[in-house]
Write an enzyme that holds these catalytic residues in place. Structure first.
Site, PDB file in Angstrom:
ATOM      1  N   ASN A  22      -1.298   2.176   7.116  1.00 32.94           N
ATOM      2  CA  ASN A  22      -0.738   2.639   5.764  1.00 32.94           C
ATOM      3  C   ASN A  22       0.395   1.760   5.303  1.00 32.94           C
ATOM      4  OD1 ASN A  22       0.300   4.199   3.351  1.00 32.94           O
ATOM      5  ND2 ASN A  22       0.967   5.764   4.832  1.00 32.94           N
ATOM      6  N   TRP A  23      -0.041   0.991   4.047  1.00 35.87           N
ATOM      7  CA  TRP A  23       0.812  -0.177   3.774  1.00 35.87           C
ATOM      8  C   TRP A  23       2.055   0.651   2.750  1.00 35.87           C
ATOM      9  CZ3 TRP A  23      -2.641  -4.862   1.739  1.00 35.87           C
ATOM     10  CH2 TRP A  23      -3.264  -5.425   2.832  1.00 35.87           C
ATOM     11  N   LYS A  24       1.817   1.631   2.447  1.00 38.82           N
ATOM     12  CA  LYS A  24       2.573   2.615   1.495  1.00 38.82           C
ATOM     13  C   LYS A  24       2.959   1.642   0.177  1.00 38.82           C
ATOM     14  CE  LYS A  24       4.523   4.916   5.364  1.00 38.82           C
ATOM     15  NZ  LYS A  24       5.592   5.543   6.215  1.00 38.82           N
ATOM     16  N   HIS A 108       0.192  12.945   2.834  1.00 41.46           N
ATOM     17  CA  HIS A 108       1.341  12.437   3.936  1.00 41.46           C
ATOM     18  C   HIS A 108       2.682  13.036   3.454  1.00 41.46           C
ATOM     19  CE1 HIS A 108       3.950   9.164   5.196  1.00 41.46           C
ATOM     20  NE2 HIS A 108       2.999   8.691   5.816  1.00 41.46           N
ATOM     21  N   GLU A 110       5.625  11.857   2.975  1.00 41.43           N
ATOM     22  CA  GLU A 110       6.069  11.262   1.906  1.00 41.43           C
ATOM     23  C   GLU A 110       5.602  11.876   0.639  1.00 41.43           C
ATOM     24  OE1 GLU A 110       5.543   7.159   2.953  1.00 41.43           O
ATOM     25  OE2 GLU A 110       6.757   7.458   4.630  1.00 41.43           O
ATOM     26  N   GLU A 180       1.599  13.457  12.248  1.00 41.49           N
ATOM     27  CA  GLU A 180       2.849  12.259  11.742  1.00 41.49           C
ATOM     28  C   GLU A 180       4.144  13.353  11.872  1.00 41.49           C
ATOM     29  OE1 GLU A 180       1.251   8.588   9.840  1.00 41.49           O
ATOM     30  OE2 GLU A 180       2.016  10.001   8.441  1.00 41.49           O
ATOM     31  N   GLY A 186       8.921   5.640  10.174  1.00 36.98           N
ATOM     32  CA  GLY A 186       9.854   4.808   9.760  1.00 36.98           C
ATOM     33  C   GLY A 186      11.155   4.818  10.288  1.00 36.98           C
ATOM     34  N   SER A 226       6.246   5.357  13.917  1.00 36.31           N
ATOM     35  CA  SER A 226       6.778   4.395  14.576  1.00 36.31           C
ATOM     36  C   SER A 226       5.809   3.892  15.690  1.00 36.31           C
ATOM     37  CB  SER A 226       8.261   4.918  15.361  1.00 36.31           C
ATOM     38  OG  SER A 226       9.214   5.104  14.027  1.00 36.31           O
ATOM     39  N   GLY A 247       2.431   2.716   9.871  1.00 38.85           N
ATOM     40  CA  GLY A 247       3.244   2.249   8.782  1.00 38.85           C
ATOM     41  C   GLY A 247       3.661   0.843   8.987  1.00 38.85           C
ATOM     42  N   GLY A 248       4.831   0.619   9.359  1.00 38.18           N
ATOM     43  CA  GLY A 248       5.612  -0.626   9.440  1.00 38.18           C
ATOM     44  C   GLY A 248       4.758  -1.603  10.100  1.00 38.18           C
TER      45      GLY A 248
HETATM   46  P1  13P Z   1       5.832   4.055  10.604  1.00 40.24           P
HETATM   47  O1  13P Z   1       4.868   3.648  11.518  1.00 40.24           O
HETATM   48  O2  13P Z   1       6.472   3.143   9.618  1.00 40.24           O
HETATM   49  O3  13P Z   1       6.910   5.058  11.086  1.00 40.24           O
HETATM   50  O4  13P Z   1       5.191   4.974   9.394  1.00 40.24           O
HETATM   51  C1  13P Z   1       4.212   5.961  10.013  1.00 40.24           C
HETATM   52  C2  13P Z   1       3.402   6.481   8.624  1.00 40.24           C
HETATM   53  O5  13P Z   1       3.969   7.250   7.713  1.00 40.24           O
HETATM   54  C3  13P Z   1       2.126   6.085   8.405  1.00 40.24           C
HETATM   55  O6  13P Z   1       1.281   7.029   7.700  1.00 40.24           O
END
Ligand code: 13P
Length: 267
Positions: A22-24, A108, A110, A180, A186, A226, A247-248
């Site tokens: 997930n590149w956000k 998600h 967010e 999640e 993050g 994470s 994510g990251g």
């Molecule tokens: P991180 O891997 O950056 O914690 O993000 C997880 C995430 O929200 C994937 O959708």
């Protein structure tokens, strides 16, 4: 001695692992293509793990072109449930389909936290995605306050049950669920393997009660929060953790490739 349930018996034979990035809100179209090409050099032919990358909308077309003929799949990060109409700023399932998108992240945390998405809205999106042959990656997970208040399983139950309302048994295996925990996203604070496995097994038990054991055993439940090459092997070895939503660590080819390799090694 009791016989293990089909849900815990040789899960790798029933469920192919999934690593989804997930590149956000990161990467321009050009940057996305560069990253995609780096990934394809290493894992373009990887078929033992399902690999999905989810760029922002503006990079879907060019990343999709770069993925043509490759095993890596394209996902979007959100979608509006309606087919079309006066919904300024929104994107429909049909629009995604024309860009060769096959997967879509829905609900998600967010989106829930910053854009007010409710379980009822997420449910509409899940149904619309399935009606358009997109595979939803349904995200569920508790906040830190909910975990500390002992509400984790209640929150996850409601999010899962409401989001899946109206999903037919024959559609269920198209759904991927991503657990999640919000406090792990993050933050560098990964859930312990025991914390994650407990919730994953709980989600599978919910699926057993909603759809029966045979179907529940086929649904992939990913961990997100994470996840990194250093902690992935232990998480991915758990019987009900079928992959990761990253994510990251998906923004850089080396770490994402390592995660795909960790998933392959865990099969
Ligand atoms: P991180 O891997 O950056 O914690 O993000 C997880 C995430 O929200 C994937 O959708």
């Amino acid at each position: 001695m009791s016989t293990p349930s089909s849900a815990t018996q040789t899960p790798h034979l029933i469920r192919k692992k999934v690593i989804a990035g997930n590149w956000k809100m990161n990467k321009t179209a050009a940057e996305g293509v560069t990253l995609t090409k780096e990934l394809l050099d290493e894992i373009g032919r990887e078929t033992s793990v399902d690999v999905v990358i989810c760029p922002p909308f503006t990079a879907l077309a060019s990343v999709g072109q770069a993925l043509e003929g490759q095993a890596v799949k394209l996902g979007a990060q959100n979608m509006h449930p309606e087919k079309n109409g006066a919904f300024t700023g929104e994107i429909s399932a049909e629009m995604l389909r024309t860009l060769y998108v096959t997967h879509v992240i829905l609900g998600h945390s967010e989106r829930r936290q910053y854009f007010g998405e409710t379980d009822a809205l997420v449910n509409k999106k899940v149904l619309a995605a399935l009606a358009n042959e997109l595979r939803p990656s349904l995200c569920v997970g508790e906040t830190l306050a909910e975990r500390e208040g002992g509400k984790t399983l209640d929150v996850v139950r409601t999010q899962t049950e409401v989001a899946l309302a109206g999903v037919k048994p024959e559609q269920l295996t198209s759904v991927i669920i991503a657990y999640e925990p919000v406090w792990a996203i993050g933050t560098g604070k990964v859930a312990t393997t025991a914390q994650a496995q407990e919730v994953h097994a709980f989600i599978r038990s919910l699926l057993v009660s909603l759809y029966g054991a045979a179907l529940a055993a086929k649904v992939r439940i990913l961990y997100g929060g994470s996840m990194k090459p250093a902690n992935a092997p232990e998480l991915l070895a758990q019987p009900d953790i079928d992959g990761g939503l990253i994510g990251g660590a998906s923004l850089e080819s080396r770490s994402f490739v390592e995660l795909v390799k960790a998933a392959k090694a865990a099969m």
